[in-house]
Enzyme design. Structure first.
Site, PDB file in Angstrom:
ATOM      1  N   GLY A 154       0.818  -1.213   0.000  1.00 24.10           N
ATOM      2  CA  GLY A 154       0.000   0.000   0.000  1.00 24.10           C
ATOM      3  C   GLY A 154       0.854   1.267   0.000  1.00 24.10           C
ATOM      4  N   GLN A 155       0.176   2.412   0.015  1.00 26.06           N
ATOM      5  CA  GLN A 155       0.894   3.697   0.015  1.00 26.06           C
ATOM      6  C   GLN A 155       1.894   3.780   1.177  1.00 26.06           C
ATOM      7  OE1 GLN A 155      -0.572   8.166  -0.202  1.00 26.06           O
ATOM      8  NE2 GLN A 155      -0.758   7.470   1.915  1.00 26.06           N
TER       9      GLN A 155
ATOM     10  N   LEU B 288      -0.090  -2.048   9.026  1.00 28.24           N
ATOM     11  CA  LEU B 288      -0.676  -1.028   8.144  1.00 28.24           C
ATOM     12  C   LEU B 288      -1.786  -1.605   7.270  1.00 28.24           C
ATOM     13  CD1 LEU B 288       2.613   0.731   6.945  1.00 28.24           C
ATOM     14  CD2 LEU B 288       1.334   1.038   9.063  1.00 28.24           C
TER      15      LEU B 288
ATOM     16  N   THR C 211      -6.500   6.095  13.187  1.00 29.39           N
ATOM     17  CA  THR C 211      -6.887   7.120  12.215  1.00 29.39           C
ATOM     18  C   THR C 211      -7.720   8.247  12.813  1.00 29.39           C
ATOM     19  OG1 THR C 211      -8.373   7.490  10.318  1.00 29.39           O
ATOM     20  CG2 THR C 211      -8.766   5.518  11.591  1.00 29.39           C
TER      21      THR C 211
ATOM     22  N   GLU D 110     -10.229   9.330  11.450  1.00 31.51           N
ATOM     23  CA  GLU D 110     -11.643   8.988  11.205  1.00 31.51           C
ATOM     24  C   GLU D 110     -12.343   8.598  12.505  1.00 31.51           C
ATOM     25  OE1 GLU D 110     -14.148   8.417   8.600  1.00 31.51           O
ATOM     26  OE2 GLU D 110     -12.948  10.037   7.793  1.00 31.51           O
TER      27      GLU D 110
ATOM     28  N   TYR E 125     -15.942   1.879   8.822  1.00 29.33           N
ATOM     29  CA  TYR E 125     -14.471   1.941   8.856  1.00 29.33           C
ATOM     30  C   TYR E 125     -14.002   2.536  10.186  1.00 29.33           C
ATOM     31  CZ  TYR E 125      -9.779   3.797   7.877  1.00 29.33           C
ATOM     32  OH  TYR E 125      -8.438   4.113   7.950  1.00 29.33           O
TER      33      TYR E 125
ATOM     34  N   LYS F 268     -12.016   0.802  13.409  1.00 27.97           N
ATOM     35  CA  LYS F 268     -10.715   1.338  13.836  1.00 27.97           C
ATOM     36  C   LYS F 268     -10.729   1.733  15.322  1.00 27.97           C
ATOM     37  CE  LYS F 268      -7.889   1.422  10.126  1.00 27.97           C
ATOM     38  NZ  LYS F 268      -6.469   1.028  10.091  1.00 27.97           N
TER      39      LYS F 268
ATOM     40  N   HIS G 188      -3.028  11.496   4.938  1.00 26.14           N
ATOM     41  CA  HIS G 188      -1.728  11.759   4.325  1.00 26.14           C
ATOM     42  C   HIS G 188      -1.703  11.136   2.938  1.00 26.14           C
ATOM     43  CE1 HIS G 188      -1.593   8.345   7.097  1.00 26.14           C
ATOM     44  NE2 HIS G 188      -0.848   7.755   6.178  1.00 26.14           N
TER      45      HIS G 188
ATOM     46  N   ARG H 159      -0.802   7.465  -3.626  1.00 28.04           N
ATOM     47  CA  ARG H 159      -2.137   7.333  -3.046  1.00 28.04           C
ATOM     48  C   ARG H 159      -3.050   6.608  -4.040  1.00 28.04           C
ATOM     49  NH1 ARG H 159      -5.199   7.101   1.533  1.00 28.04           N
ATOM     50  NH2 ARG H 159      -5.915   9.140   2.209  1.00 28.04           N
TER      51      ARG H 159
HETATM   52  P1  NAP Z   1      -3.676   1.421   1.306  1.00 28.24           P
HETATM   53  O1  NAP Z   1      -2.800   2.098   0.308  1.00 28.24           O
HETATM   54  O2  NAP Z   1      -5.108   1.164   0.963  1.00 28.24           O
HETATM   55  O3  NAP Z   1      -2.977   0.001   1.662  1.00 28.24           O
HETATM   56  C1  NAP Z   1      -3.662  -0.969   2.365  1.00 28.24           C
HETATM   57  C2  NAP Z   1      -2.807  -2.220   2.438  1.00 28.24           C
HETATM   58  O4  NAP Z   1      -3.507  -3.225   3.185  1.00 28.24           O
HETATM   59  C3  NAP Z   1      -2.486  -2.851   1.079  1.00 28.24           C
HETATM   60  O5  NAP Z   1      -1.146  -3.291   1.090  1.00 28.24           O
HETATM   61  C4  NAP Z   1      -3.425  -4.060   1.047  1.00 28.24           C
HETATM   62  O6  NAP Z   1      -2.944  -5.134   0.275  1.00 28.24           O
HETATM   63  C5  NAP Z   1      -3.404  -4.463   2.505  1.00 28.24           C
HETATM   64  N1  NAP Z   1      -4.525  -5.330   2.869  1.00 28.24           N
HETATM   65  C6  NAP Z   1      -5.844  -5.048   2.763  1.00 28.24           C
HETATM   66  N2  NAP Z   1      -6.572  -6.068   3.205  1.00 28.24           N
HETATM   67  C7  NAP Z   1      -5.698  -7.031   3.593  1.00 28.24           C
HETATM   68  C8  NAP Z   1      -5.855  -8.326   4.145  1.00 28.24           C
HETATM   69  N3  NAP Z   1      -7.055  -8.861   4.376  1.00 28.24           N
HETATM   70  N4  NAP Z   1      -4.745  -9.028   4.455  1.00 28.24           N
HETATM   71  C9  NAP Z   1      -3.528  -8.514   4.219  1.00 28.24           C
HETATM   72  N5  NAP Z   1      -3.317  -7.304   3.685  1.00 28.24           N
HETATM   73  C10 NAP Z   1      -4.392  -6.567   3.380  1.00 28.24           C
HETATM   74  O7  NAP Z   1      -3.673   2.200   2.689  1.00 28.24           O
HETATM   75  P2  NAP Z   1      -2.662   3.320   3.237  1.00 28.24           P
HETATM   76  O8  NAP Z   1      -3.150   4.659   2.827  1.00 28.24           O
HETATM   77  O9  NAP Z   1      -1.262   2.910   2.947  1.00 28.24           O
HETATM   78  O10 NAP Z   1      -2.955   3.236   4.809  1.00 28.24           O
HETATM   79  C11 NAP Z   1      -2.204   2.348   5.648  1.00 28.24           C
HETATM   80  C12 NAP Z   1      -2.945   2.157   6.955  1.00 28.24           C
HETATM   81  O11 NAP Z   1      -3.105   3.403   7.618  1.00 28.24           O
HETATM   82  C13 NAP Z   1      -4.359   1.590   6.832  1.00 28.24           C
HETATM   83  O12 NAP Z   1      -4.586   0.766   7.945  1.00 28.24           O
HETATM   84  C14 NAP Z   1      -5.263   2.813   6.896  1.00 28.24           C
HETATM   85  O13 NAP Z   1      -6.547   2.456   7.370  1.00 28.24           O
HETATM   86  C15 NAP Z   1      -4.484   3.656   7.878  1.00 28.24           C
HETATM   87  N6  NAP Z   1      -4.628   5.111   7.773  1.00 28.24           N
HETATM   88  C16 NAP Z   1      -4.394   5.734   6.580  1.00 28.24           C
HETATM   89  C17 NAP Z   1      -4.459   7.114   6.499  1.00 28.24           C
HETATM   90  C18 NAP Z   1      -4.187   7.843   5.214  1.00 28.24           C
HETATM   91  O14 NAP Z   1      -4.529   9.031   5.127  1.00 28.24           O
HETATM   92  N7  NAP Z   1      -3.531   7.216   4.234  1.00 28.24           N
HETATM   93  C19 NAP Z   1      -4.766   7.864   7.659  1.00 28.24           C
HETATM   94  C20 NAP Z   1      -4.970   7.185   8.861  1.00 28.24           C
HETATM   95  C21 NAP Z   1      -4.874   5.811   8.911  1.00 28.24           C
HETATM   96  P3  NAP Z   1      -3.316  -5.319  -1.297  1.00 28.24           P
HETATM   97  O15 NAP Z   1      -2.261  -4.544  -2.018  1.00 28.24           O
HETATM   98  O16 NAP Z   1      -3.225  -6.777  -1.455  1.00 28.24           O
HETATM   99  O17 NAP Z   1      -4.687  -4.753  -1.509  1.00 28.24           O
HETATM  100  O1  G4F Z   2      -9.973  11.094   0.350  1.00 28.35           O
HETATM  101  P1  G4F Z   2     -11.107  10.518   1.126  1.00 28.35           P
HETATM  102  O2  G4F Z   2     -11.817   9.377   0.513  1.00 28.35           O
HETATM  103  O3  G4F Z   2     -10.512  10.200   2.563  1.00 28.35           O
HETATM  104  P2  G4F Z   2     -11.188   9.971   3.993  1.00 28.35           P
HETATM  105  O4  G4F Z   2     -12.579   9.507   3.886  1.00 28.35           O
HETATM  106  O5  G4F Z   2     -10.926  11.192   4.798  1.00 28.35           O
HETATM  107  O6  G4F Z   2     -10.336   8.748   4.550  1.00 28.35           O
HETATM  108  C1  G4F Z   2      -8.913   8.710   4.422  1.00 28.35           C
HETATM  109  O7  G4F Z   2      -8.330   9.339   5.536  1.00 28.35           O
HETATM  110  C2  G4F Z   2      -8.587   8.692   6.788  1.00 28.35           C
HETATM  111  C3  G4F Z   2      -7.901   9.522   7.868  1.00 28.35           C
HETATM  112  O8  G4F Z   2      -8.778  10.535   8.300  1.00 28.35           O
HETATM  113  C4  G4F Z   2      -8.040   7.285   6.722  1.00 28.35           C
HETATM  114  F1  G4F Z   2      -8.238   6.655   7.911  1.00 28.35           F
HETATM  115  C5  G4F Z   2      -8.720   6.516   5.608  1.00 28.35           C
HETATM  116  O9  G4F Z   2      -8.140   5.216   5.510  1.00 28.35           O
HETATM  117  C6  G4F Z   2      -8.480   7.259   4.300  1.00 28.35           C
HETATM  118  O10 G4F Z   2      -7.112   7.207   4.014  1.00 28.35           O
HETATM  119  O11 G4F Z   2     -12.194  11.665   1.397  1.00 28.35           O
HETATM  120  C7  G4F Z   2     -11.858  12.891   1.998  1.00 28.35           C
HETATM  121  C8  G4F Z   2     -13.053  13.835   1.943  1.00 28.35           C
HETATM  122  C9  G4F Z   2     -14.368  13.205   2.447  1.00 28.35           C
HETATM  123  O12 G4F Z   2     -15.035  14.123   3.275  1.00 28.35           O
HETATM  124  C10 G4F Z   2     -15.185  12.986   1.184  1.00 28.35           C
HETATM  125  O13 G4F Z   2     -16.597  13.065   1.356  1.00 28.35           O
HETATM  126  O14 G4F Z   2     -13.291  14.187   0.579  1.00 28.35           O
HETATM  127  C11 G4F Z   2     -14.686  14.137   0.330  1.00 28.35           C
HETATM  128  N1  G4F Z   2     -14.907  13.906  -1.107  1.00 28.35           N
HETATM  129  C12 G4F Z   2     -15.537  14.787  -1.929  1.00 28.35           C
HETATM  130  N2  G4F Z   2     -15.622  14.265  -3.160  1.00 28.35           N
HETATM  131  C13 G4F Z   2     -14.580  12.812  -1.811  1.00 28.35           C
HETATM  132  C14 G4F Z   2     -15.035  13.047  -3.113  1.00 28.35           C
HETATM  133  N3  G4F Z   2     -13.934  11.693  -1.465  1.00 28.35           N
HETATM  134  C15 G4F Z   2     -13.724  10.757  -2.433  1.00 28.35           C
HETATM  135  N4  G4F Z   2     -13.041   9.627  -2.111  1.00 28.35           N
HETATM  136  N5  G4F Z   2     -14.181  10.916  -3.713  1.00 28.35           N
HETATM  137  C16 G4F Z   2     -14.849  12.047  -4.102  1.00 28.35           C
HETATM  138  O15 G4F Z   2     -15.259  12.191  -5.250  1.00 28.35           O
END
Ligand code: NAP
Ligand code: G4F
Length: 325
Positions: A12-13, A79, A124, A126, A148, A152, A178, A183
């Site tokens: 993942g990212q 992650l 998160t 969230e 979700y 969490k 982030h 992404r």
């Molecule tokens: P991401 O790009 O969606 O990556 C998710 C990863 O989880 C991928 O490697 C995916 O593997 C793996 N995965 C999903 N289901 C699985 C399963 N059943 N068994 C094993 N691996 C599995 O997410 P990310 O943005 O890097 O986020 C990393 C973590 O931080 C997540 O837990 C997310 O909820 C949390 N988080 C993210 C943000 C953010 O803004 N990015 C903020 C707060 C918390 P595949 O490649 O096989 O699909």
């Molecule tokens: O980019 P989003 O889909 O991220 P969201 O829902 O904030 O979740 C991400 O951040 C969380 C941390 O706070 C992580 F835990 C989670 O795994 C993920 O990485 O949406 C951000 C905002 C939302 O309010 C959504 O309603 O953007 C708004 N939005 C508006 N138009 C949209 C769109 N979101 C998406 N995905 N697509 C749209 O067209």
């Protein structure tokens, strides 16, 4: 001897940025991957020869126990998750299994097989959902607004509980949004920067988005994985908010992203109720004071630099794809 880290979600990212960081820190790295009908190693292709992959799935406790037994990790970074909020409304059971019970499976495996392993849980912002105060700190109560977020919250508290009950070195990073050029395309920032590139290069004329007034505290993924590593180096496990302390709306993101390509978002963005959520998180803003003071962590990339980095990368990629390269 090099420290051993096991990263779930390495494809993942965040997993890809964390793997790069830990390689630079001299770690031996194991990445847990699940079986898919086609490999998806795009984000880690450049480091595949320097990390070892182990098979496993968050749904399968035996594969997790095998991973702990065979790798004997010093640090586990959990992650892996179903990370897209809208999918959690469509697949709430699966999300609870992956994001909630999946974490319990890791904690149990560590407790039973190698209790000196340090554990990082990807918590998160969230969880704050319908926010009770602004900005949000480690002490702000949770009010999740999606399956979700609810899963969490379970993961967060089971991590705290195993720390308090069994003395595990288990920490939660409460990370605010982030982003990066890595992404997933379904998240709003990347959807926008990909849309900008397609419109600029003549492949599309419109970008359909949901709630443009939603506000987020957006940072750069490369900065945020450094915070994960720093909290694992602390003698005492703890929970930390990781955020930039600044917020912007989706509309502001559009404005800056389109203008980076000399476009006006008002000519292209169409608001579409299809992308509204059953319950929205309108506003997230973190207070990273504790991380700043205890971990000496600071984000380095500004919001404007992040948007520019993502637009430029998508322009380059879409241009390359058009040339068939
Ligand atoms: P991401 O790009 O969606 O990556 C998710 C990863 O989880 C991928 O490697 C995916 O593997 C793996 N995965 C999903 N289901 C699985 C399963 N059943 N068994 C094993 N691996 C599995 O997410 P990310 O943005 O890097 O986020 C990393 C973590 O931080 C997540 O837990 C997310 O909820 C949390 N988080 C993210 C943000 C953010 O803004 N990015 C903020 C707060 C918390 P595949 O490649 O096989 O699909
Ligand atoms: O980019 P989003 O889909 O991220 P969201 O829902 O904030 O979740 C991400 O951040 C969380 C941390 O706070 C992580 F835990 C989670 O795994 C993920 O990485 O949406 C951000 C905002 C939302 O309010 C959504 O309603 O953007 C708004 N939005 C508006 N138009 C949209 C769109 N979101 C998406 N995905 N697509 C749209 O067209």
């Amino acid at each position: 001897m090099a420290k051993r880290a096991l990263i779930t979600g390495v494809t993942g990212q965040d997993g890809s940025y964390l793997a790069e960081l830990l390689l630079a820190e001299g770690y031996e790295i194991y990445g847990m991957v699940r079986r898919l009908s086609m490999e998806n190693y795009d984000r880690i292709e450049h480091i595949l020869d320097r990390i070892k992959l182990v098979n496993g799935d968050l749904l399968d406790e035996y594969s997790i126990m095998d991973a702990v037994s065979s790798v004997q990790p010093d640090e586990v970074y959990n992650l892996a998750a179903q990370s897209f909020v809208p999918t959690s409304f469509a697949q709430p059971m699966l999300t609870a299994q992956f994001n909630g019970l999946g974490v319990l499976r890791w904690l149990e495996a560590i407790r039973r097989l190698k209790p000196d392993t340090r554990f990082y849980q990807a918590s998160t912002s969230e969880m704050f959902g319908k926010v009770r105060e602004v900005p949000q700190t480690e002490l702000t109560p949770f009010h999740p607004r999606s399956p979700y977020g609810v899963a969490k919250v379970y993961a967060y508290f089971i991590t705290v509980n195993y720390r308090e009950s069994y003395g595990l070195h288990a920490s939660n990073g409460i990370l605010f949004n982030h982003e990066s050029p890595r992404r997933g395309l379904e998240f709003v920032t990347r959807k926008i920067t990909d849309g900008v590139a397609r419109i600029k290069l003549g492949l599309a004329s419109q970008l359909r988005l949901g709630n443009l007034e939603a506000r987020r505290d957006w940072g750069f993924a490369g900065d945020f994985v450094r915070a994960m590593w720093l909290m694992m180096q602390e003698e005492q496990p703890d929970d930390y908010v990781i955020a930039t302390g600044l917020e912007h709306s989706v509309r502001e993101f559009c404005e800056i992203a389109f203008s980076r390509a000399d476009l006006d978002y008002r000519d292209h963005v169409v608001e579409d109720p299809e992308f509204w959520r059953p319950a929205e998180v309108h506003h997230l803003l973190g207070d990273p004071s504790k991380a700043r003071e205890k971990l000496a962590w600071e984000p380095e990339v500004t919001f404007e630099e992040l948007v520019a980095m993502m637009v430029d990368a998508d322009l380059e990629r879409v241009g390359r794809e058009m040339k068939g390269a």
